[in-house]
Design a protein around this motif. Structure first.
Motif, PDB file in Angstrom:
ATOM      1  N   VAL A 235      18.096 -28.453  18.785  1.00  0.00           N
ATOM      2  CA  VAL A 235      17.920 -29.827  18.317  1.00  0.00           C
ATOM      3  C   VAL A 235      16.604 -29.922  17.558  1.00  0.00           C
ATOM      4  CG1 VAL A 235      17.693 -32.249  19.004  1.00  0.00           C
ATOM      5  CG2 VAL A 235      19.194 -30.729  20.306  1.00  0.00           C
ATOM      6  N   SER A 236      16.598 -30.676  16.469  1.00  0.00           N
ATOM      7  CA  SER A 236      15.355 -30.857  15.722  1.00  0.00           C
ATOM      8  C   SER A 236      15.277 -32.274  15.168  1.00  0.00           C
ATOM      9  CB  SER A 236      15.245 -29.838  14.584  1.00  0.00           C
ATOM     10  OG  SER A 236      16.322 -29.992  13.685  1.00  0.00           O
ATOM     11  N   GLY A 266      22.578 -28.271  15.478  1.00  0.00           N
ATOM     12  CA  GLY A 266      23.491 -27.297  14.914  1.00  0.00           C
ATOM     13  C   GLY A 266      22.805 -26.137  14.246  1.00  0.00           C
ATOM     14  N   VAL A 267      23.556 -25.446  13.399  1.00  0.00           N
ATOM     15  CA  VAL A 267      23.118 -24.177  12.812  1.00  0.00           C
ATOM     16  C   VAL A 267      21.879 -24.346  11.934  1.00  0.00           C
ATOM     17  CG1 VAL A 267      23.827 -22.258  11.338  1.00  0.00           C
ATOM     18  CG2 VAL A 267      25.471 -23.278  12.913  1.00  0.00           C
ATOM     19  N   ALA A 268      21.761 -25.462  11.211  1.00  0.00           N
ATOM     20  CA  ALA A 268      20.634 -25.660  10.291  1.00  0.00           C
ATOM     21  C   ALA A 268      19.297 -25.763  11.009  1.00  0.00           C
ATOM     22  CB  ALA A 268      20.865 -26.897   9.426  1.00  0.00           C
ATOM     23  N   GLN A 273      13.405 -23.746  12.521  1.00  0.00           N
ATOM     24  CA  GLN A 273      12.759 -22.825  13.449  1.00  0.00           C
ATOM     25  C   GLN A 273      12.055 -21.703  12.689  1.00  0.00           C
ATOM     26  OE1 GLN A 273      11.640 -22.773  16.521  1.00  0.00           O
ATOM     27  NE2 GLN A 273      13.363 -22.088  17.791  1.00  0.00           N
ATOM     28  N   PHE A 274      12.736 -21.145  11.712  1.00  0.00           N
ATOM     29  CA  PHE A 274      12.168 -20.097  10.866  1.00  0.00           C
ATOM     30  C   PHE A 274      10.895 -20.581  10.165  1.00  0.00           C
ATOM     31  CE2 PHE A 274      12.524 -19.287   6.174  1.00  0.00           C
ATOM     32  CZ  PHE A 274      11.837 -18.091   6.132  1.00  0.00           C
ATOM     33  N   HIS A 294      14.930 -18.185  20.709  1.00  0.00           N
ATOM     34  CA  HIS A 294      14.500 -19.030  19.600  1.00  0.00           C
ATOM     35  C   HIS A 294      15.638 -19.298  18.624  1.00  0.00           C
ATOM     36  CE1 HIS A 294      10.616 -17.052  20.896  1.00  0.00           C
ATOM     37  NE2 HIS A 294      10.406 -18.343  21.092  1.00  0.00           N
ATOM     38  N   PHE A 295      16.643 -18.412  18.596  1.00  0.00           N
ATOM     39  CA  PHE A 295      17.813 -18.577  17.750  1.00  0.00           C
ATOM     40  C   PHE A 295      19.066 -18.397  18.604  1.00  0.00           C
ATOM     41  CE2 PHE A 295      14.431 -17.172  14.891  1.00  0.00           C
ATOM     42  CZ  PHE A 295      14.537 -18.081  13.850  1.00  0.00           C
TER      43      PHE A 295
END
Length: 485
Positions: A235-236, A266-268, A273-274, A294-295
């Protein structure tokens, strides 16, 4: 004493002329933007001594090269590894072909090449103002099970800042990894005691490029203007809202603050995170090898939105946010709605907006009626005549300060992030935008745009032409300095 001054003054004048000559040569050799070159030369001409001081503090690229060149290589190498490991090229190609329309194909391919892979299986939740955003953010933080990564341009330890800090300390004491980055200028008000308090609770907190001379830092270059929170890699939160009581309209400040933020699931989230990991390596000066936590693997049914997350900054090869704005604007066929607190577009963006309007696209722009920076406001006003002549509808938001940074195209593409439509966001600051290919999200942003019109005045072409000569002149002068603002 007078004789001594008469003897010394020619020497000082000679040194000053040599310094000016060196600066002019440096500007001509280094500056890739002719408009910015002209602006600095004009500044040196109009303000002989002060202009030189301004250039020494804000105009040199030597500092940028020294700080960011090595980081650029690290970003590129780490980024390729990230794309290879977490989003394969085969998957990207399949996703891109699944988009309903090829209207945004150039934009998608451009962002894919800039370490901003298109992903599916995303869910977007929009928040209007800090009152909505912080309720959702606090709830998500309290649910964190593994790690919390947080970076803000402005983080004030006021009511809302204190609440969030308490949660972060509590989660750290529970054994959750909490990493925090605050900008050295935007969060200048944080005292050393604040950092000690957070660190004693187990929160790892670092300043992004701390400053030595606070009195000179209000517009210093190369700031981390991002607002990002990542929770458990799943989540972000990102958008325009900083951590400051101004954004929650709790009555402490007289000005109503209108802003937009989003929650991304989701995936984005992996791209955010990167990006956080890159900045963490930069501020800590330590390499970091991310792990599976982290992923993490994600459910296959989180959401249906196609999303790209894109960053830009002085350590990025491309002026990607500016270029992506350009591609998005030029992809419009029916409608284009833009909200931005600072409207100082470069020539490419301005041409794209005007060309779209002249080709029959319904172009609407919403900006604040009153800005928090008078020279920026004046420079912005100098663009209005061309916009009106092209048929662009310009709305001045009068209820308070409009801080939203959004763009929608044809009710199909929604862009929301931290980047303003100005030179500083395009060239100097670290920014991040979210590109959402989802008609429902675009519709929601458009509905907010329509609702905000009730608190706006529509710019009238005749009244604009009837303004005083002095006002027009001051705006034109500020326009000359626009590339430096």
């Amino acid at each position: 004493m007078l004789e001594y001054w008469f003897t010394l003054s020619p020497l000082l004048l000679g040194v000053y002329y040599l310094a000016i000559l060196a600066v002019v040569v440096n500007i001509l050799l280094e500056n890739k933007n002719p408009l910015k070159t002209h602006s600095y030369l004009l500044l040196l001409l109009l303000l002989p001594v002060f202009g030189l001081i301004i250039y020494m503090f804000f105009g040199q690229h030597v500092r940028k090269r020294r700080i960011f060149n090595k980081n650029q290589l690290i970003n590129s190498a780490f980024g390729q590894k990230y794309v290879t490991e977490y989003l394969s090229k085969e998957n990207l190609t399949r996703i891109r072909k699944a988009i309903l329309s090829e209207q945004f194909d150039k934009l998608i391919r451009f962002l894919n090449k800039d370490l901003s892979p298109l992903s599916q299986n995303n869910k977007i939740t929009l928040y209007k103002n800090g009152e909505e955003k912080f309720v959702a953010l606090k709830e998500a933080l309290l649910k964190a099970k593994n790690h919390i990564h947080i970076e803000y341009y402005i983080f004030v330890n006021d009511d809302i800042g204190s609440e969030l800090s308490d949660i972060l300390r509590r989660k750290a004491q529970e054994g959750i990894e909490v990493r925090m980055i605050v900008d050295g200028v935007g969060s200048l008000g944080l005292k050393k005691a604040y950092f000690r308090n957070m660190q004693s609770a187990g929160v790892e907190v670092f300043e992004f490029m701390p400053v030595l001379f606070p009195a000179l830092t209000s517009k210093i270059n190369y700031r981390n203007h991002r607002k990002v929170v990542i929770i458990d890699g799943e989540v972000s939160f990102t958008g325009g809202i900083n951590v400051d009581d101004r954004y929650i309209n709790n009555g402490k400040f007289p000005t109503y603050w209108r802003d937009t933020h989003l929650k991304l699931e989701g995936v984005a989230v992996r791209t955010l995170q990167f990006l956080f990991i890159l900045n963490w390596q930069f501020v800590t000066k330590q390499p970091w090898t991310p792990t599976k936590k982290h992923f993490p693997d994600l459910r296959a049914d989180i959401g249906t939105s196609y999303v790209q997350v894109n960053a830009s900054g002085p350590d990025w090869d491309l002026a990607s946010i500016m270029d992506s704005f350009y591609l998005a604007i030029n992809s419009a066929r029916e409608s284009l709605k833009i909200t931005t607190p600072y409207f100082i577009p470069n020539e490419s963006i301005m041409d794209g907006i005007i060309t779209s309007a002249k080709s029959g696209v319904d172009v609407e722009i919403m900006i604040p009626h009153s800005s928090d920076a008078w020279i920026v406001q004046a420079a912005s006003m100098s663009y209005m005549k061309l916009l009106l002549e092209a048929g662009v509808k310009v709305y001045f938001y009068k209820k308070g300060f409009l801080h939203s940074k959004t763009l929608t195209v044809d009710g199909k593409l929604a862009i929301l992030g931290t980047a303003n439509m100005d030179y500083r966001s395009f060239d100097l600051n670290h920014e991040v935008n979210t590109y959402i290919y989802d008609t429902q999200i675009a519709l929601e942003l458009n509905q907010n745009f329509e609702a905000d019109k009730a608190d706006c005045t529509l710019l009238n072409a005749q009244r604009w032409r009837d303004r005083s000569f002095g006002k027009k002149l001051s705006e034109s002068i500020c326009r000359l300095l626009a590339p430096l603002l």
